[in-house]
Design an enzyme around this catalytic site. Structure first.
Site, PDB file in Angstrom:
ATOM      1  N   ALA A   1      28.008  19.020 100.271  1.00 10.62           N
ATOM      2  CA  ALA A   1      27.983  17.203 100.289  1.00 10.62           C
ATOM      3  C   ALA A   1      29.368  16.881 101.028  1.00 10.62           C
ATOM      4  CB  ALA A   1      28.064  16.917  98.729  1.00 10.62           C
TER       5      ALA A   1
ATOM      6  N   TYR B   1      36.168  24.253 105.189  1.00 11.50           N
ATOM      7  CA  TYR B   1      34.197  24.435 104.752  1.00 11.50           C
ATOM      8  C   TYR B   1      33.421  23.593 105.384  1.00 11.50           C
ATOM      9  CZ  TYR B   1      31.141  24.991 100.993  1.00 11.50           C
ATOM     10  OH  TYR B   1      29.917  25.016 100.476  1.00 11.50           O
TER      11      TYR B   1
ATOM     12  N   ASN C   1      27.696  19.022  93.688  1.00 12.64           N
ATOM     13  CA  ASN C   1      27.772  20.355  92.743  1.00 12.64           C
ATOM     14  C   ASN C   1      27.137  21.138  92.052  1.00 12.64           C
ATOM     15  OD1 ASN C   1      31.307  20.428  93.179  1.00 12.64           O
ATOM     16  ND2 ASN C   1      31.387  18.098  92.956  1.00 12.64           N
TER      17      ASN C   1
HETATM   18  P1  NAD Z   1      29.097  32.213  95.338  1.00 13.50           P
HETATM   19  O1  NAD Z   1      29.757  32.104  96.051  1.00 13.50           O
HETATM   20  O2  NAD Z   1      28.377  32.357  93.819  1.00 13.50           O
HETATM   21  O3  NAD Z   1      28.333  32.808  96.118  1.00 13.50           O
HETATM   22  C1  NAD Z   1      27.866  32.947  97.365  1.00 13.50           C
HETATM   23  C2  NAD Z   1      27.584  34.761  97.298  1.00 13.50           C
HETATM   24  O4  NAD Z   1      27.727  34.893  99.072  1.00 13.50           O
HETATM   25  C3  NAD Z   1      28.527  35.675  96.862  1.00 13.50           C
HETATM   26  O5  NAD Z   1      28.156  35.920  96.036  1.00 13.50           O
HETATM   27  C4  NAD Z   1      29.786  36.371  97.961  1.00 13.50           C
HETATM   28  O6  NAD Z   1      30.052  37.495  97.168  1.00 13.50           O
HETATM   29  C5  NAD Z   1      28.413  36.543  99.586  1.00 13.50           C
HETATM   30  N1  NAD Z   1      29.254  36.317 100.625  1.00 13.50           N
HETATM   31  C6  NAD Z   1      30.102  35.759 100.834  1.00 13.50           C
HETATM   32  N2  NAD Z   1      30.385  36.257 102.033  1.00 13.50           N
HETATM   33  C7  NAD Z   1      29.536  37.011 102.361  1.00 13.50           C
HETATM   34  C8  NAD Z   1      28.804  38.324 103.284  1.00 13.50           C
HETATM   35  N3  NAD Z   1      29.609  38.512 104.296  1.00 13.50           N
HETATM   36  N4  NAD Z   1      28.182  39.027 103.217  1.00 13.50           N
HETATM   37  C9  NAD Z   1      27.352  38.959 102.183  1.00 13.50           C
HETATM   38  N5  NAD Z   1      27.293  37.978 101.217  1.00 13.50           N
HETATM   39  C10 NAD Z   1      28.309  37.211 101.262  1.00 13.50           C
HETATM   40  O7  NAD Z   1      28.405  30.384  95.274  1.00 13.50           O
HETATM   41  P2  NAD Z   1      27.085  29.838  95.243  1.00 13.50           P
HETATM   42  O8  NAD Z   1      27.815  28.380  94.528  1.00 13.50           O
HETATM   43  O9  NAD Z   1      25.803  30.588  94.662  1.00 13.50           O
HETATM   44  O10 NAD Z   1      26.955  28.919  96.697  1.00 13.50           O
HETATM   45  C11 NAD Z   1      25.155  29.358  97.354  1.00 13.50           C
HETATM   46  C12 NAD Z   1      24.529  28.586  98.812  1.00 13.50           C
HETATM   47  O11 NAD Z   1      25.207  26.833  98.491  1.00 13.50           O
HETATM   48  C13 NAD Z   1      26.615  28.627  99.451  1.00 13.50           C
HETATM   49  O12 NAD Z   1      25.813  28.342 100.488  1.00 13.50           O
HETATM   50  C14 NAD Z   1      27.538  27.402  99.570  1.00 13.50           C
HETATM   51  O13 NAD Z   1      28.353  27.365  99.890  1.00 13.50           O
HETATM   52  C15 NAD Z   1      25.952  26.447  98.554  1.00 13.50           C
HETATM   53  N6  NAD Z   1      27.276  25.357  98.227  1.00 13.50           N
HETATM   54  C16 NAD Z   1      26.999  25.180  96.651  1.00 13.50           C
HETATM   55  C17 NAD Z   1      27.552  24.352  95.856  1.00 13.50           C
HETATM   56  C18 NAD Z   1      27.840  24.509  94.081  1.00 13.50           C
HETATM   57  O14 NAD Z   1      28.141  24.058  93.506  1.00 13.50           O
HETATM   58  N7  NAD Z   1      27.984  25.573  94.194  1.00 13.50           N
HETATM   59  C19 NAD Z   1      27.860  23.082  96.379  1.00 13.50           C
HETATM   60  C20 NAD Z   1      27.583  22.946  97.731  1.00 13.50           C
HETATM   61  C21 NAD Z   1      26.667  24.206  98.224  1.00 13.50           C
END
Ligand code: NAD
Length: 329
Positions: free
Chosen positions: A125, A155, A184
């Site tokens: 979002a 971001y 979120n």
């Molecule tokens: P998170 O940080 O728990 O998981 C992301 C994972 O990616 C982490 O474990 C991190 O170590 C790994 N990572 C980062 N850089 C890396 C690299 N170079 N190589 C390999 N792995 C790598 O976050 P999440 O909440 O599980 O989010 C997952 C996806 O969803 C992301 O793309 C995030 O932007 C998107 N997202 C999440 C939310 C939310 O509210 N959680 C909201 C919008 C979008």
């Protein structure tokens, strides 16, 4: 639904050591997928969920060869790896957030090279234009509100760019990409301290700290009247798999439309904890946009998907899990 996710196909989940990725692997296992590959940059012992019958690889997916290793043989790719966090992180680490473009670029190239059948990308979002989110009583964000573009600096720009790259890989190279804009997401087995945590986990942690120490006060970022919606992880997983299998080509919202203020979020967590805290408002803390909600018209129409878990219901297991982690330390 155009595509059936085949249980005999190898499914790659990137970011599998993280919050959503760990749950995604767990869900696919439950659904009978036996060929699963989970990849993350974190050291193995720091993964939130890890299964011995899954191929677990520690790789830095900003690197091209690492992406080739990860994508080789994968029928479907669920690309969740990103360097990200809550407002406290993304407002102060814009370059790091934008460097996730390397992950998404290299993953798309590798997916194309190895003939991946479906590629899912987790957008956010944060791609939505800032001028649509200046009011706490915000109109829910529709997919079209991403343009003219003025996303979250750093971001959000990276997410918007990577969304478009997914689109062009589909149009120009025939790679079947699907994109969701997550609003979120929260739940157990995720970050709750260290600076990358998001509001629901941060509030749970602060309330638990107050409970464990007996200091009955809480610091809230901003005036607490900013609004958000929060989607429980189970709804996110179902929606993600539905979108992955669907014929929906344009990025689509995946989020809750239950709008709450941060003060109301604190009320719920206090209620679960059975305490009342004195609130101190830190007005100069990172706050993000004033109001944000998800317009679910399209996803309801196209996929008959709607969030099924109310905030209070999802916060209970989240609170319990964080409590267990903190009490054990
Ligand atoms: P998170 O940080 O728990 O998981 C992301 C994972 O990616 C982490 O474990 C991190 O170590 C790994 N990572 C980062 N850089 C890396 C690299 N170079 N190589 C390999 N792995 C790598 O976050 P999440 O909440 O599980 O989010 C997952 C996806 O969803 C992301 O793309 C995030 O932007 C998107 N997202 C999440 C939310 C939310 O509210 N959680 C909201 C919008 C979008």
């Amino acid at each position: 639904m155009g595509y059936v996710l085949d249980r005999n196909d190898l499914v790659l989940v990137t970011g599998g050591g993280g919050f959503i990725g760990g749950h995604m692997i767990a869900r696919l296992r439950e659904r009978g997928f036996t060929k699963l590959r989970s990849v993350d940059i974190r050291p193995a012992e720091e993964w939130y969920q890890r299964f011995s019958d899954v191929e677990n690889l520690v790789l830095d997916l900003r690197d091209r060869e690492a992406c080739r290793t990860a994508a080789r043989g994968a029928g479907a790719i669920i690309n969740l790896a990103a360097d990200m966090g809550g407002m406290g992180f993304i407002e102060t680490h814009k370059a790091e957030c934008m460097l996730s473009v390397l992950i998404n670029t290299q993953m798309l190239m590798a997916a194309r090279e190895f003939g991946c059948k479906r590629f899912f990308y987790a957008s956010s979002a944060c791609v939505y234009a800032a001028d649509k989110q200046t009011n706490a009583e915000v109109l829910p964000l529709k997919e079209a509100d991403a343009y003219p573009a003025m996303p979250e600096d750093g971001y959000g720009w990276e997410k918007l760019f990577s969304e478009r790259m997914c689109r062009h890989f589909r149009e120009d190279y025939g790679l079947e990409t699907r994109v969701a804009r997550y609003h979120n997401v929260y739940g157990p087995h995720g970050t709750y301290d260290g600076g990358r945590e998001k509001a629901p986990a941060a509030i749970c942690r602060k309330v638990i700290e107050a409970k464990l120490t007996g200091r009955h006060e809480i610091e809230i970022w901003g005036d607490g009247e900013q609004t958000r919606s929060f989607m429980y992880i189970d709804d996110c997983l179902k929606g993600t798999l539905d979108i992955l299998k669907s014929d929906i080509l344009e990025p689509i919202n995946l989020g809750s439309d239950q709008l709450v203020t941060i003060n109301q979020l604190v009320d719920i967590v206090e209620d679960i904890a059975g305490i009342k805290l004195e609130r101190r408002y830190k007005l100069d803390a990172p706050k993000g946009v004033r109001g944000r909600n998800s317009d679910n018209t399209r996803i309801t129409e196209l996929l008959d998907w709607a969030p099924s878990i109310r905030l209070r219901q999802g916060l209970e297991p989240t609170y319990r899990w964080i409590y267990g982690q903190m009490a054990n330390r």
